[in-house]
Design an enzyme around this catalytic site. Structure first.
Site, PDB file in Angstrom:
ATOM      1  N   LYS A  17       0.832  -1.215   0.000  1.00 32.61           N
ATOM      2  CA  LYS A  17       0.000   0.000   0.000  1.00 32.61           C
ATOM      3  C   LYS A  17       0.862   1.259   0.000  1.00 32.61           C
ATOM      4  O   LYS A  17       0.664   2.174  -0.809  1.00 32.61           O
ATOM      5  CB  LYS A  17      -0.932   0.017   1.231  1.00 32.61           C
ATOM      6  CG  LYS A  17      -1.825  -1.202   1.379  1.00 32.61           C
ATOM      7  CD  LYS A  17      -2.722  -1.107   2.585  1.00 32.61           C
ATOM      8  CE  LYS A  17      -2.013  -1.037   3.925  1.00 32.61           C
ATOM      9  NZ  LYS A  17      -1.254  -2.259   4.276  1.00 32.61           N
ATOM     10  N   ARG A  95     -10.056   0.901   8.538  1.00 32.64           N
ATOM     11  CA  ARG A  95      -9.638  -0.449   8.912  1.00 32.64           C
ATOM     12  C   ARG A  95     -10.710  -1.188   9.687  1.00 32.64           C
ATOM     13  O   ARG A  95     -10.503  -2.345  10.089  1.00 32.64           O
ATOM     14  CB  ARG A  95      -8.393  -0.373   9.796  1.00 32.64           C
ATOM     15  CG  ARG A  95      -7.096  -0.517   9.053  1.00 32.64           C
ATOM     16  CD  ARG A  95      -6.002  -0.153  10.038  1.00 32.64           C
ATOM     17  NE  ARG A  95      -4.831  -0.958   9.885  1.00 32.64           N
ATOM     18  CZ  ARG A  95      -3.721  -0.501   9.286  1.00 32.64           C
ATOM     19  NH1 ARG A  95      -3.673   0.691   8.767  1.00 32.64           N
ATOM     20  NH2 ARG A  95      -2.672  -1.257   9.214  1.00 32.64           N
ATOM     21  N   ARG A 134      12.060  -5.311   5.217  1.00 32.61           N
ATOM     22  CA  ARG A 134      11.760  -3.885   4.985  1.00 32.61           C
ATOM     23  C   ARG A 134      12.647  -2.972   5.826  1.00 32.61           C
ATOM     24  O   ARG A 134      12.857  -3.199   7.013  1.00 32.61           O
ATOM     25  CB  ARG A 134      10.291  -3.597   5.321  1.00 32.61           C
ATOM     26  CG  ARG A 134       9.979  -2.101   5.278  1.00 32.61           C
ATOM     27  CD  ARG A 134       8.524  -1.806   5.229  1.00 32.61           C
ATOM     28  NE  ARG A 134       7.804  -2.246   6.415  1.00 32.61           N
ATOM     29  CZ  ARG A 134       6.494  -2.115   6.561  1.00 32.61           C
ATOM     30  NH1 ARG A 134       5.772  -1.579   5.604  1.00 32.61           N
ATOM     31  NH2 ARG A 134       5.901  -2.548   7.654  1.00 32.61           N
ATOM     32  N   ARG A 167      11.001  -1.037  11.341  1.00 36.72           N
ATOM     33  CA  ARG A 167       9.865  -0.673  12.198  1.00 36.72           C
ATOM     34  C   ARG A 167       9.768  -1.604  13.394  1.00 36.72           C
ATOM     35  O   ARG A 167      10.003  -2.799  13.277  1.00 36.72           O
ATOM     36  CB  ARG A 167       8.571  -0.707  11.364  1.00 36.72           C
ATOM     37  CG  ARG A 167       8.291   0.616  10.690  1.00 36.72           C
ATOM     38  CD  ARG A 167       7.135   0.601   9.731  1.00 36.72           C
ATOM     39  NE  ARG A 167       5.936  -0.087  10.190  1.00 36.72           N
ATOM     40  CZ  ARG A 167       4.817  -0.164   9.463  1.00 36.72           C
ATOM     41  NH1 ARG A 167       4.752   0.419   8.270  1.00 36.72           N
ATOM     42  NH2 ARG A 167       3.777  -0.816   9.916  1.00 36.72           N
ATOM     43  N   ARG A 178      -0.523  -8.644  13.540  1.00 35.02           N
ATOM     44  CA  ARG A 178      -1.112  -7.654  12.618  1.00 35.02           C
ATOM     45  C   ARG A 178      -1.932  -8.353  11.535  1.00 35.02           C
ATOM     46  O   ARG A 178      -2.997  -7.878  11.128  1.00 35.02           O
ATOM     47  CB  ARG A 178      -0.003  -6.796  11.979  1.00 35.02           C
ATOM     48  CG  ARG A 178       0.585  -5.788  12.970  1.00 35.02           C
ATOM     49  CD  ARG A 178       1.955  -5.311  12.545  1.00 35.02           C
ATOM     50  NE  ARG A 178       1.956  -4.630  11.266  1.00 35.02           N
ATOM     51  CZ  ARG A 178       3.042  -4.491  10.500  1.00 35.02           C
ATOM     52  NH1 ARG A 178       4.197  -4.997  10.893  1.00 35.02           N
ATOM     53  NH2 ARG A 178       2.958  -3.853   9.364  1.00 35.02           N
TER      54      ARG A 178
HETATM   55  P1  AP5 Z   1       4.873  -1.514   1.943  1.00 34.34           P
HETATM   56  O1  AP5 Z   1       4.483  -0.778   0.730  1.00 34.34           O
HETATM   57  O2  AP5 Z   1       5.632  -0.796   3.012  1.00 34.34           O
HETATM   58  O3  AP5 Z   1       3.607  -2.297   2.543  1.00 34.34           O
HETATM   59  P2  AP5 Z   1       2.299  -1.767   3.259  1.00 34.34           P
HETATM   60  O4  AP5 Z   1       1.126  -2.420   2.612  1.00 34.34           O
HETATM   61  O5  AP5 Z   1       2.305  -0.278   3.332  1.00 34.34           O
HETATM   62  O6  AP5 Z   1       2.495  -2.440   4.685  1.00 34.34           O
HETATM   63  P3  AP5 Z   1       2.435  -1.818   6.153  1.00 34.34           P
HETATM   64  O7  AP5 Z   1       3.208  -2.758   7.045  1.00 34.34           O
HETATM   65  O8  AP5 Z   1       2.841  -0.388   6.168  1.00 34.34           O
HETATM   66  O9  AP5 Z   1       0.910  -1.925   6.445  1.00 34.34           O
HETATM   67  P4  AP5 Z   1       0.195  -1.858   7.779  1.00 34.34           P
HETATM   68  O10 AP5 Z   1      -1.194  -1.658   7.326  1.00 34.34           O
HETATM   69  O11 AP5 Z   1       0.403  -3.020   8.671  1.00 34.34           O
HETATM   70  O12 AP5 Z   1       0.906  -0.661   8.580  1.00 34.34           O
HETATM   71  P5  AP5 Z   1       0.469   0.827   8.905  1.00 34.34           P
HETATM   72  O13 AP5 Z   1       1.678   1.635   8.946  1.00 34.34           O
HETATM   73  O14 AP5 Z   1      -0.648   1.239   8.028  1.00 34.34           O
HETATM   74  O15 AP5 Z   1       5.743  -2.795   1.475  1.00 34.34           O
HETATM   75  C1  AP5 Z   1       6.263  -3.711   2.425  1.00 34.34           C
HETATM   76  C2  AP5 Z   1       7.671  -4.170   1.996  1.00 34.34           C
HETATM   77  O16 AP5 Z   1       7.567  -4.926   0.791  1.00 34.34           O
HETATM   78  C3  AP5 Z   1       8.646  -3.035   1.676  1.00 34.34           C
HETATM   79  O17 AP5 Z   1       9.910  -3.452   2.055  1.00 34.34           O
HETATM   80  C4  AP5 Z   1       8.551  -2.881   0.144  1.00 34.34           C
HETATM   81  O18 AP5 Z   1       9.767  -2.391  -0.410  1.00 34.34           O
HETATM   82  C5  AP5 Z   1       8.273  -4.305  -0.288  1.00 34.34           C
HETATM   83  N1  AP5 Z   1       7.385  -4.418  -1.434  1.00 34.34           N
HETATM   84  C6  AP5 Z   1       6.269  -3.683  -1.708  1.00 34.34           C
HETATM   85  N2  AP5 Z   1       5.678  -4.120  -2.839  1.00 34.34           N
HETATM   86  C7  AP5 Z   1       6.427  -5.173  -3.267  1.00 34.34           C
HETATM   87  C8  AP5 Z   1       6.332  -6.052  -4.390  1.00 34.34           C
HETATM   88  N3  AP5 Z   1       5.339  -5.957  -5.293  1.00 34.34           N
HETATM   89  N4  AP5 Z   1       7.271  -7.010  -4.543  1.00 34.34           N
HETATM   90  C9  AP5 Z   1       8.287  -7.131  -3.645  1.00 34.34           C
HETATM   91  N5  AP5 Z   1       8.442  -6.331  -2.565  1.00 34.34           N
HETATM   92  C10 AP5 Z   1       7.504  -5.363  -2.373  1.00 34.34           C
HETATM   93  O19 AP5 Z   1      -0.143   0.684  10.380  1.00 34.34           O
HETATM   94  C11 AP5 Z   1       0.706   0.407  11.483  1.00 34.34           C
HETATM   95  C12 AP5 Z   1      -0.127   0.360  12.766  1.00 34.34           C
HETATM   96  O20 AP5 Z   1      -0.737   1.641  13.003  1.00 34.34           O
HETATM   97  C13 AP5 Z   1      -1.302  -0.635  12.758  1.00 34.34           C
HETATM   98  O21 AP5 Z   1      -0.880  -1.943  13.110  1.00 34.34           O
HETATM   99  C14 AP5 Z   1      -2.233   0.000  13.817  1.00 34.34           C
HETATM  100  O22 AP5 Z   1      -1.791  -0.284  15.129  1.00 34.34           O
HETATM  101  C15 AP5 Z   1      -2.054   1.497  13.567  1.00 34.34           C
HETATM  102  N6  AP5 Z   1      -3.039   1.997  12.586  1.00 34.34           N
HETATM  103  C16 AP5 Z   1      -2.774   2.526  11.351  1.00 34.34           C
HETATM  104  N7  AP5 Z   1      -3.923   2.869  10.720  1.00 34.34           N
HETATM  105  C17 AP5 Z   1      -4.941   2.557  11.575  1.00 34.34           C
HETATM  106  C18 AP5 Z   1      -6.356   2.640  11.494  1.00 34.34           C
HETATM  107  N8  AP5 Z   1      -6.968   3.107  10.367  1.00 34.34           N
HETATM  108  N9  AP5 Z   1      -7.083   2.204  12.543  1.00 34.34           N
HETATM  109  C19 AP5 Z   1      -6.485   1.736  13.661  1.00 34.34           C
HETATM  110  N10 AP5 Z   1      -5.145   1.611  13.805  1.00 34.34           N
HETATM  111  C20 AP5 Z   1      -4.381   2.016  12.771  1.00 34.34           C
HETATM  112 MG    MG Z   2       2.492   1.140   4.866  1.00 38.39          MG
END
Ligand code: AP5
Ligand code: MG
Length: 228
Positions: A17, A95, A134, A167, A178
């Site tokens: 994402k 979410r 990552r 992270r 997660r």
């Molecule tokens: P990346 O693009 O970083 O993946 P992502 O989908 O953004 O994954 P996240 O871990 O950021 O998602 P998340 O939803 O768990 O975390 P968030 O920060 O939103 O890619 C991942 C890796 O793969 C990278 O190394 C990249 O280079 C590689 N990659 C990407 N595409 C690839 C491909 N096609 N092929 C190969 N490699 C690839 O949330 C964190 C925390 O915040 C949550 O757990 C929660 O506690 C809180 N939070 C955030 N939003 C909310 C909400 N709306 N409600 C409640 N709590 C929330």
């Molecule tokens: Mg992300």
């Protein structure tokens, strides 16, 4: 030509994402609104919001809906006031069904209807492998991967040259929590959006460039983008 994008990115941790949201921000100026990045910045600065969110984030759970909804509404209001045709990518919001209902309500008030909801998916082993490798720039949220997307200089960001970090929630134990949180709370949103005509499925298994091509193709479909 794509003119205005108002998107939700839905998908499990590691689905890509953030990577694809940054791509749309760079190519089309669609503002990435990543609730995870905003929360991490608040944790790093030690704000009241950050202190409230930290325990939930460290355990792989969700930050309470009221905190997240208020935070996102402030971001969307800023976008609404920023230009005639605001474009944004909501990366990681909503979410829960309660957040999705609140989003519908705020976008109606701001007269900014969604143009598409992109649902990224990949199998569990792929997600775990991506998160294990990552490295992130905490200053702007940009992600790299030791194998799939390495920086030019190991451990340093290509743009600002500053250090990359892993992270706190990318340890295997928290990643598994997660993923369970996603299956329980967030996956039901696929059904929520299925009836709206906005949902596009992105099979996020290919290379980053292949997934980018899929995203761009999905945005060419009717309703996904507003045209001139
Ligand atoms: P990346 O693009 O970083 O993946 P992502 O989908 O953004 O994954 P996240 O871990 O950021 O998602 P998340 O939803 O768990 O975390 P968030 O920060 O939103 O890619 C991942 C890796 O793969 C990278 O190394 C990249 O280079 C590689 N990659 C990407 N595409 C690839 C491909 N096609 N092929 C190969 N490699 C690839 O949330 C964190 C925390 O915040 C949550 O757990 C929660 O506690 C809180 N939070 C955030 N939003 C909310 C909400 N709306 N409600 C409640 N709590 C929330
Ligand atoms: Mg992300």
């Amino acid at each position: 030509m794509i003119r205005a994008l108002r998107l939700v990115f839905l998908g499990p941790p590691g689905a890509g994402k953030g990577t694809q949201a940054k791509m749309l921000q760079e190519r089309f100026g669609a503002r990435q609104i990543s609730t995870g990045d905003i929360l991490r910045a608040n944790v790093a600065q030690g704000t009241a919001l950050g202190m409230k969110a930290k325990t939930f984030m460290d355990s792989g759970g969700l930050v309470p809906d009221d905190v997240i909804v208020g935070m996102t509404e402030r971001e969307l209001t800023a976008s609404a006031n920023s230009g005639a045709k605001p474009s944004f990518v909501l990366d990681g919001f909503p979410r829960t069904v309660a957040q999705a209902v609140a989003l519908d309500d705020m976008l109606e008030r701001l007269a900014m209807p969604l143009t598409a909801v992109l649902h990224f998916d990949a199998d569990r082993a792929t997600l775990v492998e991506r998160l294990a490798g990552r490295w992130t720039n905490p200053r702007n949220g940009r992600s790299y991967h030791t194998t799939f997307n390495p920086p030019e200089l190991a451990g340093l960001d290509d743009d600002d040259g500053g250090p990359l970090v892993q992270r706190r929630d990318d340890t295997l134990a928290v990643v598994l929590d997660r993923l369970a949180t996603y299956d329980h709370n967030t996956r039901p949103l696929v059904d929520y959006y299925a009836g709206t005509g906005l949902l596009r499925r992105i099979a996020g298994l290919g290379t980053i460039d292949a997934v980018t091509a899929e995203v761009l193709q999905a945005l060419e479909e009717p309703e996904a983008s507003q045209r001139a």
